[in-house]
Design a protein around this motif. Structure first.
Motif, short mmCIF file in Angstrom:
data_model
loop_
_atom_site.label_atom_id
_atom_site.label_comp_id
_atom_site.label_asym_id
_atom_site.label_seq_id
_atom_site.Cartn_x
_atom_site.Cartn_y
_atom_site.Cartn_z
N VAL A 179 0.75 -1.49 0.01
CA VAL A 179 -0.11 0.01 0.06
C VAL A 179 0.86 1.23 0.05
O VAL A 179 1.91 1.35 0.81
N LEU A 180 0.80 2.09 -0.86
CA LEU A 180 1.42 3.17 -0.94
C LEU A 180 0.79 4.53 -1.11
O LEU A 180 -0.35 4.64 -1.75
N LEU A 181 1.11 5.59 -0.31
CA LEU A 181 0.39 6.76 -0.43
C LEU A 181 1.54 7.88 -0.75
O LEU A 181 2.57 8.13 0.07
N GLY A 182 1.32 8.81 -1.57
CA GLY A 182 2.32 9.94 -1.65
C GLY A 182 3.50 9.60 -2.82
O GLY A 182 3.20 9.09 -3.60
N ASP A 183 4.49 10.09 -2.21
CA ASP A 183 5.65 10.19 -3.20
C ASP A 183 6.77 9.01 -2.68
O ASP A 183 7.83 8.86 -3.35
N CYS A 184 6.31 8.02 -1.77
CA CYS A 184 7.23 6.85 -1.47
C CYS A 184 6.81 6.05 -2.60
O CYS A 184 5.71 5.94 -3.29
N ALA A 185 7.86 5.11 -3.20
CA ALA A 185 7.43 4.22 -4.14
C ALA A 185 8.26 3.12 -4.09
O ALA A 185 9.13 2.85 -3.01
N LEU A 186 8.25 2.15 -5.15
CA LEU A 186 9.01 0.89 -5.13
C LEU A 186 9.22 0.45 -6.42
O LEU A 186 8.69 0.89 -7.28
N ARG A 187 10.30 -0.32 -6.81
CA ARG A 187 10.58 -0.97 -7.90
C ARG A 187 10.92 -2.33 -7.80
O ARG A 187 11.28 -2.74 -6.47
N VAL A 188 10.54 -3.21 -8.83
CA VAL A 188 10.98 -4.50 -8.67
C VAL A 188 12.10 -4.70 -9.77
O VAL A 188 11.88 -4.46 -10.88
N VAL A 241 -3.15 0.33 -3.80
CA VAL A 241 -3.08 -0.71 -3.33
C VAL A 241 -2.65 -1.80 -4.48
O VAL A 241 -3.05 -2.04 -5.53
N LEU A 242 -1.49 -2.64 -4.26
CA LEU A 242 -0.81 -3.35 -5.08
C LEU A 242 -0.86 -4.72 -4.80
O LEU A 242 -0.66 -4.87 -3.68
N GLU A 243 -1.11 -5.70 -5.91
CA GLU A 243 -0.97 -7.08 -5.58
C GLU A 243 -0.29 -7.60 -6.87
O GLU A 243 -0.71 -7.34 -7.93
N HIS A 285 -3.72 14.21 10.65
CA HIS A 285 -5.05 14.48 11.31
C HIS A 285 -5.51 15.59 10.30
O HIS A 285 -4.95 16.60 10.46
N PRO A 286 -6.69 15.38 10.08
CA PRO A 286 -7.37 16.42 9.31
C PRO A 286 -7.67 17.86 10.21
O PRO A 286 -7.66 18.97 9.61
N GLU A 287 -7.49 17.86 11.56
CA GLU A 287 -7.55 19.17 12.20
C GLU A 287 -6.42 19.78 12.02
O GLU A 287 -6.29 21.12 12.17
N PHE A 288 -5.14 19.05 11.83
CA PHE A 288 -3.91 19.90 11.52
C PHE A 288 -3.48 20.07 10.30
O PHE A 288 -2.58 20.73 9.96
N LEU A 289 -4.03 19.12 9.40
CA LEU A 289 -3.69 19.03 7.86
C LEU A 289 -4.97 18.99 7.00
O LEU A 289 -5.43 17.94 6.78
N PRO A 290 -5.88 19.98 6.96
CA PRO A 290 -7.14 19.93 6.33
C PRO A 290 -7.27 19.38 5.06
O PRO A 290 -8.20 18.79 4.78
N ASP A 291 -6.04 19.51 4.31
CA ASP A 291 -6.09 18.79 3.06
C ASP A 291 -5.45 17.51 2.89
O ASP A 291 -4.88 17.11 2.10
N THR A 292 -5.52 16.84 4.15
CA THR A 292 -4.89 15.40 4.21
C THR A 292 -5.58 14.47 3.20
O THR A 292 -6.42 14.53 2.74
N SER A 293 -4.56 13.44 2.90
CA SER A 293 -4.97 12.22 2.38
C SER A 293 -5.62 11.35 3.09
O SER A 293 -5.33 11.41 4.18
N PHE A 294 -6.40 10.25 2.81
CA PHE A 294 -6.79 9.34 3.29
C PHE A 294 -6.36 7.89 2.87
O PHE A 294 -6.13 7.74 1.67
N LEU A 295 -6.35 6.91 3.54
CA LEU A 295 -6.05 5.49 3.11
C LEU A 295 -6.89 5.22 1.97
O LEU A 295 -6.35 4.53 1.14
#
Length: 173
Positions: A10-19, A59-61, A44-54
């Protein structure tokens, strides 16, 4: 037939993977950005109003083959090393038929060192500088189309250079 293993991530944002398989990058995950150089971030939406969510995550398989190396890292790794450089370091330092923990650790360290060196080199051509060049060229083309065919045209042949100083993390499995 090669032995396969199901891999989940599961990846979110600019972290990545290579095979890496047989010395080649056979899969590169996408990154997620709100706009260029502004990745999705979770908070936390209270501190980062433009937050991303899970629910926004990738999602990779995928099926992995015996001997595949999965390289996971932050944007500081992938912004400063081309996939070919990354694959070469893994190929030279990791025996795909019997990858030892120390070889994986050494390869990860070499990737981080290489990315750091590139990040600090103002003359280095990096994936980040190539991306900035493409964005700048697109911006100039849009500007040229707005100004009309007889306006002085900017030079879009220049390549921007330099790495991107950033956090650099890496792990290999």
């Amino acid at each position: 037939q090669p032995r396969t293993r199901l891999f989940h991530a599961v990846l979110l944002g600019d972290c990545a993977l290579r095979v890496v398989r047989d010395g080649q990058v056979v899969y590169a995950s996408d990154t997620q950005e709100v706009e260029p150089n502004m990745p999705f971030q979770m908070g936390h939406p209270e501190f980062l109003p433009d937050t991303s969510f899970l629910k926004d995550a990738i999602v990779l398989e995928m099926e992995l083959e015996a001997g595949d190396a999965v390289v996971m890292g932050s944007d500081g790794l992938f912004d400063n090393l081309f996939d070919e450089e990354l694959a070469d370091i893994v190929r030279v330092n990791v025996d795909a038929s019997d990858p030892s923990p120390s070889a994986l650790s050494d390869a990860a360290r070499l990737l981080v060192v290489g990315a750091r060196e590139s990040s600090l080199d103002p003359e280095c051509l990096t994936p980040f500088s190539e991306r900035l060049t493409r964005l700048e060229q697109e911006k100039q083309r849009e500007e040229r189309s707005r100004r009309g065919p007889f306006a002085r045209q900017p030079d879009t042949s220049q390549y921007l250079t330099g790495g991107k100083p950033d956090d650099i993390t890496c792990t290999i499995a």
